[in-house]
Design an enzyme around this catalytic site. Structure first.
Site, PDB file in Angstrom:
ATOM      1  N   CYS A  17     -20.671   8.156 -47.979  1.00  0.00           N
ATOM      2  CA  CYS A  17     -21.389   8.614 -46.548  1.00  0.00           C
ATOM      3  C   CYS A  17     -21.989   7.552 -45.578  1.00  0.00           C
ATOM      4  O   CYS A  17     -22.026   7.900 -44.370  1.00  0.00           O
ATOM      5  CB  CYS A  17     -22.512   9.560 -47.126  1.00  0.00           C
ATOM      6  N   HIS A  40     -26.367  11.368 -40.890  1.00  0.00           N
ATOM      7  CA  HIS A  40     -25.435  11.738 -41.760  1.00  0.00           C
ATOM      8  C   HIS A  40     -25.576  13.223 -42.071  1.00  0.00           C
ATOM      9  O   HIS A  40     -26.792  13.608 -42.400  1.00  0.00           O
ATOM     10  CB  HIS A  40     -25.414  10.966 -43.126  1.00  0.00           C
ATOM     11  N   ASN A  82     -20.575  18.773 -45.179  1.00  0.00           N
ATOM     12  CA  ASN A  82     -20.803  17.255 -45.725  1.00  0.00           C
ATOM     13  C   ASN A  82     -19.170  16.813 -45.675  1.00  0.00           C
ATOM     14  O   ASN A  82     -18.547  16.925 -46.103  1.00  0.00           O
ATOM     15  CB  ASN A  82     -21.379  17.052 -46.981  1.00  0.00           C
TER      16      ASN A  82
END
Ligand code: COA
Length: 333
Positions: A116, A260, A290
């Site tokens: 990520c 994020h 996500n």
């Protein structure tokens, strides 16, 4: 840090595949509910690839959109950097596949696998290639096709409801203008690798993948959700402070925070801890879930296209993810 040349973001782009999956759609596949998913994560929908589409196909579309925004053609690029944890193949890296799909002949390409935080690592690498004088124009893509490796049954529900597929891209180029990418802070802590990972197939453990691995579900992503949540909040707060200090900035100097998109609640906690006003924090996890390395460039592109980010604005980007890895960066638009 002394830079030979400044670097700016010349254009942004994003892409998601057409198939939209609402939380309600997941209720027919596993024991979950729209309410549980929304309450815990803020997610309302996500997009999944279909048919023969792979990660690089999403990346191509995002890259083309970024090139268009930068008023460049793919032939102008000197380097392709591709951040992903869900590559098309074990090898070669998806950057090579993308390079070919962009008809780039022998232009160099490289993959960054920092989950990520991957896009911020990749952007930092791209920036250094330009500031050092080696290249002029670099494509940095974050793209993920998570859906093929998710367990879409009740057993995998703690992970599978959270992740979506998508791609985001930026073009970096040398610049004399006030618009520029500032310094990044990067970190990792591999001692926590097994708190969030896809263990198999892999070379560790004496075999690539075997029956026991399948039985023990090592071929599906595994996450200790609460453990990851706590570390994410702590490390994101730290990395905001570190990145701002590095660039001699304060929280009040920043016009937009692009965190994020792992969980709306993580970002709300970070904002509350740091006293960041909610209007400065942007989110799109509701729509996309996500998307790992793609989340930040997707959010950036949306904020640019919706004209939330305006000329001269200072923008912070921060990420935390598997590894563990975490990173922060700032740019002036
Ligand atoms: N639907 C319904 N129930 C679910 C579920 C789902 N999709 N997933 C898990 N549950 C259940 C669990 O089985 C558990 O049930 P139990 O109490 O009977 O054992 C219960 O919900 C609570 O689970 P828990 O894992 O404690 O929930 P949580 O409040 O920690 O929220 C996350 C889970 C994953 C949303 C949260 O921990 C999180 O966001 N973690 C960080 C994720 C992250 O950032 N990951 C990526 C970093 S890039």
């Amino acid at each position: 840090m002394n830079h030979l040349r400044h670097v700016k973001i010349a254009g942004t782009g994003m892409y998601v595949p057409p198939k939209k999956i609402d939380n309600k759609d997941l209720e027919s596949l596993m024991d979950t509910s729209d309410e549980w998913i929304r309450q815990r994560s803020g997610i309302e929908s996500r997009y999944h690839i279909e048919g023969a589409v792979g990660t690089s196909d999403l990346a191509v579309e995002a890259a083309k959109n970024a090139l268009k925004a930068a008023q460049m053609s793919a032939q102008d690029l000197d380097l392709v950097i591709f951040a992903t944890l869900s590559p098309d193949h074990q090898f070669p890296g998806s950057s090579a596949i993308l390079q070919a799909k962009l008809n780039l002949d022998t232009v160099p390409s490289m993959d960054i696998k920092c989950q990520c935080s991957g896009f911020l690592y990749a952007m930092n690498v791209g920036k250094l290639f330009i500031s050092s004088g080696q290249y002029e124009k670099v494509l940095v893509v974050g793209a993920e096709a998570h859906s093929p490796v998710l367990d879409m049954t009740t057993e995998g529900r703690d992970v599978s409801v959270l992740f979506g597929d998508g791609a985001g891209a930026v073009i970096l180029e040398a610049s004399d203008s006030e618009s520029r990418v500032l310094d990044f802070a990067l970190h990792s802590q591999g001692e926590f690798a097994d708190k969030l990972w896809l263990e198999k197939p892999g070379t560790a453990g004496g075999n690539w993948i075997n029956e026991t691995d399948y039985k023990e579900r090592r071929h599906f992503p595994y996450m200790e959700g609460r453990y990851v949540f706590k570390h994410a909040v702590t490390r994101l707060v730290e990395v905001v402070n570190e990145t701002l200090e590095l660039n001699q900035l304060k929280v009040d100097d920043i016009d937009h925070f692009l965190f994020h998109q792992a969980n709306l609640r993580i970002n709300e906690k970070v904002a509350a801890t740091m006293g960041i006003p909610s209007e400065k924090i942007h989110s799109n996890i509701m729509k996309y879930g996500n998307c790992s390395a793609a989340s930040i460039p997707m959010l950036l592109d949306e904020c640019v296209r919706n004209e939330k980010i305006k000329t001269g604005d200072k923008v912070f980007m921060g990420a935390f993810g598997a590894g563990f890895t975490w990173a922060g960066g700032v740019f002036v638009w």
